[in-house]
Design a protein around this motif. Structure first.
Motif, PDB file in Angstrom:
ATOM      1  N   GLN A 199       2.175  11.241   2.362  1.00  0.00           N
ATOM      2  CA  GLN A 199       3.371  10.625   1.827  1.00  0.00           C
ATOM      3  C   GLN A 199       4.431  10.517   2.920  1.00  0.00           C
ATOM      4  OE1 GLN A 199       3.890   9.282  -1.208  1.00  0.00           O
ATOM      5  NE2 GLN A 199       5.920   8.635  -0.496  1.00  0.00           N
ATOM      6  N   MET A 223      -2.016  -1.171   5.827  1.00  0.00           N
ATOM      7  CA  MET A 223      -2.644   0.151   5.737  1.00  0.00           C
ATOM      8  C   MET A 223      -1.935   1.074   4.753  1.00  0.00           C
ATOM      9  SD  MET A 223      -3.772   2.513   8.954  1.00  0.00           S
ATOM     10  CE  MET A 223      -4.789   1.145   9.517  1.00  0.00           C
ATOM     11  N   ARG A 224      -2.717   1.920   4.118  1.00  0.00           N
ATOM     12  CA  ARG A 224      -2.171   2.955   3.238  1.00  0.00           C
ATOM     13  C   ARG A 224      -1.952   4.228   4.041  1.00  0.00           C
ATOM     14  NH1 ARG A 224      -1.353   3.554  -1.897  1.00  0.00           N
ATOM     15  NH2 ARG A 224      -2.394   1.560  -2.329  1.00  0.00           N
ATOM     16  N   SER A 229       0.805  -1.238   0.000  1.00  0.00           N
ATOM     17  CA  SER A 229       0.000   0.000   0.000  1.00  0.00           C
ATOM     18  C   SER A 229       0.827   1.272   0.000  1.00  0.00           C
ATOM     19  CB  SER A 229      -0.962   0.005   1.201  1.00  0.00           C
ATOM     20  OG  SER A 229      -1.785  -1.138   1.193  1.00  0.00           O
ATOM     21  N   GLY A 230       1.896   1.283  -0.795  1.00  0.00           N
ATOM     22  CA  GLY A 230       2.661   2.507  -0.976  1.00  0.00           C
ATOM     23  C   GLY A 230       3.658   2.828   0.112  1.00  0.00           C
ATOM     24  N   LYS A 231       4.109   1.814   0.881  1.00  0.00           N
ATOM     25  CA  LYS A 231       5.025   2.071   1.987  1.00  0.00           C
ATOM     26  C   LYS A 231       6.424   1.501   1.749  1.00  0.00           C
ATOM     27  CE  LYS A 231       2.543   0.173   5.300  1.00  0.00           C
ATOM     28  NZ  LYS A 231       1.506  -0.482   4.486  1.00  0.00           N
TER      29      LYS A 231
END
Length: 337
Positions: free
Chosen positions: A87, A82-83, A37-39
């Motif tokens: 940012q 989790m997202r 999730s973008g981490k």
């Protein structure tokens, strides 16, 4: 309460100084599931400095129910999936409960020990501290109950978040509502054995003021032959890591000279909360708890109490103001600029 975050930070810095944990490395190097999730690019430093964008365990504004909140495995799995709501690394905002599991799981993956066990074996044990992340049953009879008053209702939490200028469906607003609800549930659970034994690392530390001051003393000097961190490692821990960053949008409009400042896991002095003056570091906790040290004078202080207020404050707990100023004066520490 959040004085516990300093205990967690000490464990991370112990592993860093031993060369087994790179604080600049992506979290996913040690905890592969966290890359979801973008981490993937989130660093260990981001976790320590409240820059990860994960202030709650749930995306539901009601937060995580108590059974899941007291289940360490459930909390860690939720954070891995989790997202982030901003940012990672681009802004910072306090991670009231998630901080402990974010950093604690990295410690677990690197050392093979849960954060409470590592702290007991490598910090509390050598220093003889009455200080635990997860209170053992054998110590239950020593626990002094706190008076916290009724926690804020969901409606009151929603109003407070709305007053920040966040729409009800804004992801950050949802996360802050969830975080506040989770903190209220956990604080209430501390009144029962299940809460005290759960060992939620960000806020579940239990001990006394003497042990807290002894811990901080061993960070800035030797205590009965034990020093936890070298001067170089300590300098790294208290180097500012948020001064250059805003709070996440749209909260950046609330940035001011009195906002919180963080090193890697420790709070740093600010105009409204000067701790022990320039160069000092430590961590406060809800309800007035406080642990801190001043390397230049090798002074360390621990303060605990049993009366907790839920009322928000723009500055330090009013109980601190007279005695922290008196301590600085007695130690000959110059008043903060």
């Amino acid at each position: 309460m959040s004085v516990s975050k300093g205990l967690v930070a000490v464990c991370a810095h112990l592993l860093s100084e031993r060369g087994v944990l790179d604080l600049d490395a992506p979290v996913a190097r040690y905890w592969p599931e966290f890359a979801a999730s973008g981490k993937a690019d989130t660093t260990v430093c981001d976790l320590l400095a409240h820059r990860a964008g994960l202030p709650a365990f749930s995306a539901d504004p009601a937060g995580t129910p108590l059974p899941g909140l007291l289940d360490g495995g459930s909390r860690v799995r939720a954070l891995a999936a989790m997202r982030p709501v901003w940012q990672p690394g681009s802004a910072f905002l306090y991670h009231a409960l998630t901080y402990g599991d974010l950093v604690g799981e990295v410690v677990h993956r690197v050392s093979g020990r849960r954060i409470g066990r590592l702290f007991a074996e490598q910090v509390a044990g050598p220093l003889g501290l009455d200080l635990w992340i997860g209170l053992p049953r054998r110590e239950e009879h020593r626990f002094a109950r706190q008076s916290a008053g009724p926690p804020p209702t969901a409606g009151r939490i929603a109003t407070a978040v709305g007053n920040l200028g966040l729409a009800p469906d804004h992801p950050l607003g949802t996360a802050l509502r969830a975080s506040a609800a989770e903190l209220a549930r956990f604080t209430d659970a501390l009144g029962r054995r299940e809460g005290r034994s759960a060992g939620i690392p960000a806020a579940g530390g239990i001990g006394n003021a003497r042990s807290l001051s002894r811990l901080y003393a061993a960070l800035v000097g030797h205590v009965d032959g034990v020093r936890l961190l070298s001067p170089g490692a300590l300098d790294l821990a208290r180097t500012p890591h948020t001064d250059h960053l805003p709070q996440p949008a749209p909260l950046h409009r609330l940035d001011g000279p009195d906002r919180s400042r963080f090193g890697l896991g420790f709070e740093l002095p600010r105009p409204g909360e000067p701790l022990l003056g320039d160069g000092s570091f430590g961590h406060a906790g809800a309800g007035g708890r406080l642990g801190m040290a001043h390397p230049g004078s090798e002074l360390a202080v621990g303060y605990v109490c049993t009366a907790m207020s839920w009322e928000p404050s723009a500055g330090p707990d009013p109980r601190w103001v007279p005695w922290t100023a008196a301590v600085r004066e007695a130690a000959g520490i110059p008043a903060p600029a």
